[in-house]
Design a protein around this motif. Sequence first.
Motif, PDB file in Angstrom:
ATOM      1  N   PRO A  33       0.814  -1.222   0.000  1.00 53.39           N
ATOM      2  CA  PRO A  33       0.000   0.000   0.000  1.00 53.39           C
ATOM      3  C   PRO A  33       0.846   1.269   0.000  1.00 53.39           C
ATOM      4  CG  PRO A  33      -0.892  -1.604   1.538  1.00 53.39           C
ATOM      5  CD  PRO A  33       0.435  -2.143   1.094  1.00 53.39           C
ATOM      6  N   ALA A  34       1.895   1.271   0.818  1.00 53.87           N
ATOM      7  CA  ALA A  34       2.765   2.446   0.862  1.00 53.87           C
ATOM      8  C   ALA A  34       3.472   2.650  -0.475  1.00 53.87           C
ATOM      9  CB  ALA A  34       3.785   2.301   1.981  1.00 53.87           C
ATOM     10  N   ALA A  35       3.965   1.551  -1.064  1.00 53.69           N
ATOM     11  CA  ALA A  35       4.671   1.649  -2.337  1.00 53.69           C
ATOM     12  C   ALA A  35       3.758   2.169  -3.437  1.00 53.69           C
ATOM     13  CB  ALA A  35       5.243   0.284  -2.723  1.00 53.69           C
ATOM     14  N   ILE A  36       2.515   1.673  -3.475  1.00 47.57           N
ATOM     15  CA  ILE A  36       1.566   2.124  -4.499  1.00 47.57           C
ATOM     16  C   ILE A  36       1.210   3.590  -4.289  1.00 47.57           C
ATOM     17  CG2 ILE A  36      -0.784   1.839  -5.362  1.00 47.57           C
ATOM     18  CD1 ILE A  36      -0.487  -1.162  -4.752  1.00 47.57           C
ATOM     19  N   GLY A  37       0.981   3.979  -3.028  1.00 47.08           N
ATOM     20  CA  GLY A  37       0.633   5.368  -2.738  1.00 47.08           C
ATOM     21  C   GLY A  37       1.745   6.323  -3.129  1.00 47.08           C
ATOM     22  N   VAL A  38       2.982   5.974  -2.778  1.00 47.67           N
ATOM     23  CA  VAL A  38       4.112   6.828  -3.140  1.00 47.67           C
ATOM     24  C   VAL A  38       4.276   6.880  -4.653  1.00 47.67           C
ATOM     25  CG1 VAL A  38       6.621   7.027  -3.038  1.00 47.67           C
ATOM     26  CG2 VAL A  38       5.330   6.521  -0.961  1.00 47.67           C
ATOM     27  N   GLY A  39       4.123   5.735  -5.319  1.00 49.97           N
ATOM     28  CA  GLY A  39       4.252   5.698  -6.772  1.00 49.97           C
ATOM     29  C   GLY A  39       3.216   6.568  -7.469  1.00 49.97           C
ATOM     30  N   VAL A  40       1.980   6.507  -6.999  1.00 49.63           N
ATOM     31  CA  VAL A  40       0.919   7.337  -7.577  1.00 49.63           C
ATOM     32  C   VAL A  40       1.207   8.811  -7.351  1.00 49.63           C
ATOM     33  CG1 VAL A  40      -1.518   7.947  -7.414  1.00 49.63           C
ATOM     34  CG2 VAL A  40      -0.841   5.538  -7.451  1.00 49.63           C
ATOM     35  N   GLY A  41       1.666   9.152  -6.146  1.00 49.57           N
ATOM     36  CA  GLY A  41       1.988  10.543  -5.844  1.00 49.57           C
ATOM     37  C   GLY A  41       3.110  11.080  -6.718  1.00 49.57           C
ATOM     38  N   LEU A  42       4.161  10.286  -6.880  1.00 50.13           N
ATOM     39  CA  LEU A  42       5.269  10.715  -7.731  1.00 50.13           C
ATOM     40  C   LEU A  42       4.824  10.843  -9.186  1.00 50.13           C
ATOM     41  CD1 LEU A  42       8.195   8.539  -6.296  1.00 50.13           C
ATOM     42  CD2 LEU A  42       7.846  10.998  -6.000  1.00 50.13           C
ATOM     43  N   GLY A  43       3.983   9.908  -9.633  1.00 47.18           N
ATOM     44  CA  GLY A  43       3.485   9.982 -11.007  1.00 47.18           C
ATOM     45  C   GLY A  43       2.638  11.215 -11.245  1.00 47.18           C
ATOM     46  N   ALA A  44       1.776  11.557 -10.279  1.00 41.45           N
ATOM     47  CA  ALA A  44       0.936  12.748 -10.412  1.00 41.45           C
ATOM     48  C   ALA A  44       1.786  14.014 -10.467  1.00 41.45           C
ATOM     49  CB  ALA A  44      -0.053  12.812  -9.246  1.00 41.45           C
ATOM     50  N   MET A  45       2.814  14.082  -9.607  1.00 36.82           N
ATOM     51  CA  MET A  45       3.698  15.246  -9.630  1.00 36.82           C
ATOM     52  C   MET A  45       4.406  15.370 -10.969  1.00 36.82           C
ATOM     53  SD  MET A  45       7.250  15.940  -7.627  1.00 36.82           S
ATOM     54  CE  MET A  45       8.012  14.830  -8.814  1.00 36.82           C
ATOM     55  N   ASP A 102      18.564  -0.976   1.229  1.00 35.27           N
ATOM     56  CA  ASP A 102      18.150   0.235   0.524  1.00 35.27           C
ATOM     57  C   ASP A 102      19.192   1.319   0.714  1.00 35.27           C
ATOM     58  OD1 ASP A 102      15.656  -0.814  -0.359  1.00 35.27           O
ATOM     59  OD2 ASP A 102      14.816  -0.438   1.637  1.00 35.27           O
ATOM     60  N   MET A 103      19.241   2.246  -0.225  1.00 35.26           N
ATOM     61  CA  MET A 103      20.137   3.393  -0.097  1.00 35.26           C
ATOM     62  C   MET A 103      19.609   4.413   0.908  1.00 35.26           C
ATOM     63  SD  MET A 103      22.972   3.300  -1.793  1.00 35.26           S
ATOM     64  CE  MET A 103      23.773   2.476  -3.176  1.00 35.26           C
ATOM     65  N   GLY A 104      18.286   4.439   1.109  1.00 34.27           N
ATOM     66  CA  GLY A 104      17.699   5.397   2.030  1.00 34.27           C
ATOM     67  C   GLY A 104      16.336   4.922   2.482  1.00 34.27           C
ATOM     68  N   SER A 105      15.620   5.805   3.163  1.00 39.37           N
ATOM     69  CA  SER A 105      14.289   5.448   3.677  1.00 39.37           C
ATOM     70  C   SER A 105      13.281   6.566   3.470  1.00 39.37           C
ATOM     71  CB  SER A 105      14.390   5.114   5.175  1.00 39.37           C
ATOM     72  OG  SER A 105      14.945   6.214   5.899  1.00 39.37           O
ATOM     73  N   LEU A 106      13.579   7.473   2.545  1.00 38.57           N
ATOM     74  CA  LEU A 106      12.724   8.646   2.350  1.00 38.57           C
ATOM     75  C   LEU A 106      11.365   8.294   1.765  1.00 38.57           C
ATOM     76  CD1 LEU A 106      12.635  11.748   2.587  1.00 38.57           C
ATOM     77  CD2 LEU A 106      13.553  11.869   0.255  1.00 38.57           C
ATOM     78  N   LEU A 107      11.312   7.262   0.909  1.00 35.55           N
ATOM     79  CA  LEU A 107      10.082   6.894   0.214  1.00 35.55           C
ATOM     80  C   LEU A 107       9.547   5.577   0.775  1.00 35.55           C
ATOM     81  CD1 LEU A 107      11.199   7.652  -3.467  1.00 35.55           C
ATOM     82  CD2 LEU A 107       9.974   9.171  -1.896  1.00 35.55           C
ATOM     83  N   PRO A 108       8.490   5.608   1.579  1.00 40.12           N
ATOM     84  CA  PRO A 108       7.954   4.377   2.163  1.00 40.12           C
ATOM     85  C   PRO A 108       7.585   3.355   1.085  1.00 40.12           C
ATOM     86  CG  PRO A 108       6.970   6.291   3.214  1.00 40.12           C
ATOM     87  CD  PRO A 108       7.760   6.806   2.033  1.00 40.12           C
ATOM     88  N   GLY A 109       8.010   2.125   1.292  1.00 39.77           N
ATOM     89  CA  GLY A 109       7.717   1.070   0.334  1.00 39.77           C
ATOM     90  C   GLY A 109       8.673   1.007  -0.830  1.00 39.77           C
ATOM     91  N   HIS A 110       9.538   2.009  -0.958  1.00 35.55           N
ATOM     92  CA  HIS A 110      10.486   2.048  -2.071  1.00 35.55           C
ATOM     93  C   HIS A 110      11.936   2.095  -1.612  1.00 35.55           C
ATOM     94  CE1 HIS A 110       7.523   2.763  -5.362  1.00 35.55           C
ATOM     95  NE2 HIS A 110       6.831   3.319  -4.389  1.00 35.55           N
ATOM     96  N   GLY A 111      12.171   2.677  -0.451  1.00 34.92           N
ATOM     97  CA  GLY A 111      13.541   2.894   0.003  1.00 34.92           C
ATOM     98  C   GLY A 111      13.891   4.362  -0.105  1.00 34.92           C
ATOM     99  N   GLY A 112      15.025   4.649  -0.710  1.00 32.20           N
ATOM    100  CA  GLY A 112      15.449   6.030  -0.898  1.00 32.20           C
ATOM    101  C   GLY A 112      15.211   6.520  -2.314  1.00 32.20           C
TER     102      GLY A 112
END
Length: 277
Positions: free
Chosen positions: A14-26, A244-254
Amino acid sequence: MTTAPTSRAGRNLPAAIGVGVGLGAMLILVLAYVPDVWYVVVSVAIAVATWEVGKRMRDGGFDIALIPLLLGGQAIIWSSWPWGVEGAFVAFAVTVLVMMVWKLFAQGLAEAPTHYVRDLSLSILVLAWLPMLAMFAADMVRQSDGNFRVFTMVIVVVCSDVGGYAAGVLFGKHPMAPAISPKKSWEGLVGSLVVGTVGAVCCSLFLLGTAWWVGVALGPLMVIVATVGDLVESQVKRDLGIKDMGSLLPGHGGIMDRLDSLLPSSLVSWGILTLLV
């Protein structure tokens, strides 16, 4: 207490999909209405990714030239705005010279630097890997229908990821590079090639208004370099002993964990579309 559903890669779906949708919209909003802001998006993303990679490498015992990397990376990207690719290469060369001097005197004038060749070489690698490749994605927006070219690059990489993930989950039985990335399979690569090429053909016809065969030339090559880019980052993380390289993007890493496929793809898409479109 219930836990969030995870993918086969151990991600919070859920977190990965939400972040992905948000980045795509931006991305859609920026490229559709204010394409020049794409330069800002690229420069900020690369600054954060460089910080992530630099911190992880320093935690792993490699003393890279982080400050010159951060400043020189911005110079490489923004030099391409007025002066194109030539300006970016000059900024790259200047940054390499600065890093040579920076690492030479990092421990003062009275003490010889330790691991000079190793740390300087790694600093140059990061400079070429992140800001230099990202510069092609930034410069592409300045070309004719540049926002559609950037859309094409992103869409093909997303199609490659989706096709590879779906085929890998449904049919994946033969590991492609188990020592580097155990989850990747040859069936997944076939799925990436099919869906990525279809996406590239559609973008060529409906976004770029060019011949279908441009997509046939673009799609497979982008899928291959995107896959290799993913494997390269996986091996770097394996060497550093991290997930992961980071933790800024939930479900994705950095941020860097989202750029691993896009960085080499930006060079290929810039080159193919500049040559053929």
